[in-house]
Design an enzyme around this catalytic site. Structure first.
Site, PDB file in Angstrom:
ATOM      1  N   GLU A   1      -7.952   3.481   0.443  1.00 40.56           N
ATOM      2  CA  GLU A   1      -7.261   3.085   1.661  1.00 40.56           C
ATOM      3  C   GLU A   1      -6.487   4.275   2.204  1.00 40.56           C
ATOM      4  O   GLU A   1      -6.385   5.326   1.553  1.00 40.56           O
ATOM      5  CB  GLU A   1      -6.328   1.897   1.398  1.00 40.56           C
ATOM      6  CG  GLU A   1      -5.266   2.159   0.363  1.00 40.56           C
ATOM      7  CD  GLU A   1      -4.494   0.897  -0.018  1.00 40.56           C
ATOM      8  OE1 GLU A   1      -4.970  -0.216   0.283  1.00 40.56           O
ATOM      9  OE2 GLU A   1      -3.421   1.022  -0.625  1.00 40.56           O
TER      10      GLU A   1
ATOM     11  N   HIS B   1       0.307  -1.836   1.276  1.00 41.99           N
ATOM     12  CA  HIS B   1       0.809  -1.151   0.096  1.00 41.99           C
ATOM     13  C   HIS B   1       1.834  -0.079   0.454  1.00 41.99           C
ATOM     14  O   HIS B   1       1.779   0.513   1.523  1.00 41.99           O
ATOM     15  CB  HIS B   1      -0.343  -0.493  -0.672  1.00 41.99           C
ATOM     16  CG  HIS B   1      -1.185  -1.476  -1.411  1.00 41.99           C
ATOM     17  ND1 HIS B   1      -2.485  -1.208  -1.751  1.00 41.99           N
ATOM     18  CD2 HIS B   1      -0.918  -2.711  -1.887  1.00 41.99           C
ATOM     19  CE1 HIS B   1      -2.989  -2.252  -2.406  1.00 41.99           C
ATOM     20  NE2 HIS B   1      -2.054  -3.172  -2.493  1.00 41.99           N
TER      21      HIS B   1
END
Length: 294
Positions: free
Chosen positions: A209, A247
């Site tokens: 990511e 996150h």
């Protein structure tokens, strides 16, 4: 074979008497994992559905032979729980806890360098060797035994990738969620190396990511060392700079951590990168075909 855990792994759950620890420990046991002990200071001598509870990890290891720790404790005390697992010389500690202060993890990582304990996480879903052992919160029913290793920074996308792989007949050797925080105990490269050396793993699916440089570093390692086909997916292609996306580590800063740079690095290393989240298994199949033809 598999990596990190198998049907011989013996699990001690730190925070077993809490609601999350209890629920997921029992789900791990239901899956077939050997959950042999729990730890909650002050509650030693009690039980949770037949699982003995101890006051310390050291006591649990000494009396049950536990070698894997599963950590479900609040963020303010999670670093101490990890250090306790290290002091008890567990082979592996898996920390599910989200929100551990970065300063705490800096100190933990310093101690890990001198420890025999490998840490997975924090802020991760754990890992699973299908049909043998589950340590964490991954949904066991979607996994199938097989030869594809999975390593991921994302929890939810891991489940999507595994479901697609299983539906396509591509079972998994081991699936590892390394965690999405800026500081974690085990990197993409660490897991890639283990899969590279595992004779039961024939290919690897990597889920990355935006944020940081872990995927670019993994791409460089793959280009130099990986002997098995790798497919990948990078989440966050449309994320705006400076905005955190899920996150703590998923932040683009300036020209750093962009999805396009990660994709370019992976493709340059020979990795088959999926063009969208619905095409994960397709990318893995293509990587395997390319590997068979090389």
């Amino acid at each position: 074979m598999a990596i990190l855990v198998d049907n011989n792994s013996r699990i001690v759950v730190q925070g077993l008497t809490g609601s999350a620890g209890r629920r997921h420990a029992l789900l791990c046991r239901e899956y077939g994992s050997q959950v042999v002990a729990g730890v909650t200071p002050g509650k030693g001598g009690t039980q949770v559905e037949g699982i003995p509870v101890f006051d310390s990890v050291e006591q649990a290891v000494r009396q049950t032979g536990a070698d894997v720790g599963l950590i479900f404790v609040p963020p303010p005390v999670a670093a101490d729980a990890i250090l306790e697992a290290c002091a008890a010389q567990l082979d592996l500690a898996v920390c599910i806890t989200e929100g551990i202060p970065v300063r705490d993890m800096v100190l933990v990582n310093r101690m890990l360098r001198e420890s025999r304990t490998r840490l997975i996480g924090p802020n991760c879903p754990g890992l699973i060797t299908p049909g043998a052992c589950k340590v964490g919160i991954m949904p066991g029913e979607i996994h199938r035994p097989g030869a594809i290793g999975v390593v991921s920074r994302s929890g939810t996308l891991t489940y999507e990738a595994v479901q697609q792989l299983s539906d396509a007949g591509l079972g998994q050797s081991t699936c590892v969620g390394i965690g999405g925080d800026p500081i974690i105990g085990t990197s993409f490269i660490d897991i890639l190396q283990l899969f590279n050396e595992d004779p039961a793993t024939e290919g690897v699916f990597l889920i990355g990511e935006i944020g940081g440089s872990a995927e670019e570093e993994a791409a460089a390692w793959i280009g130099r060392h990986m002997r098995k086909p790798v497919a990948a997916f990078i989440a966050g292609r449309t994320a705006p700079p400076g905005k955190r996306m899920g996150h703590a580590g998923a932040v683009i800063s300036g020209a750093s951590g962009r999805a396009v740079d990660k994709i370019t690095a992976l493709q340059a290393a020979g990795v088959e990168v999926a063009t969208g989240p619905a095409r994960l298994a397709e990318a893995m199949q293509q990587a395997l075909r390319r590997g068979a033809g090389s």
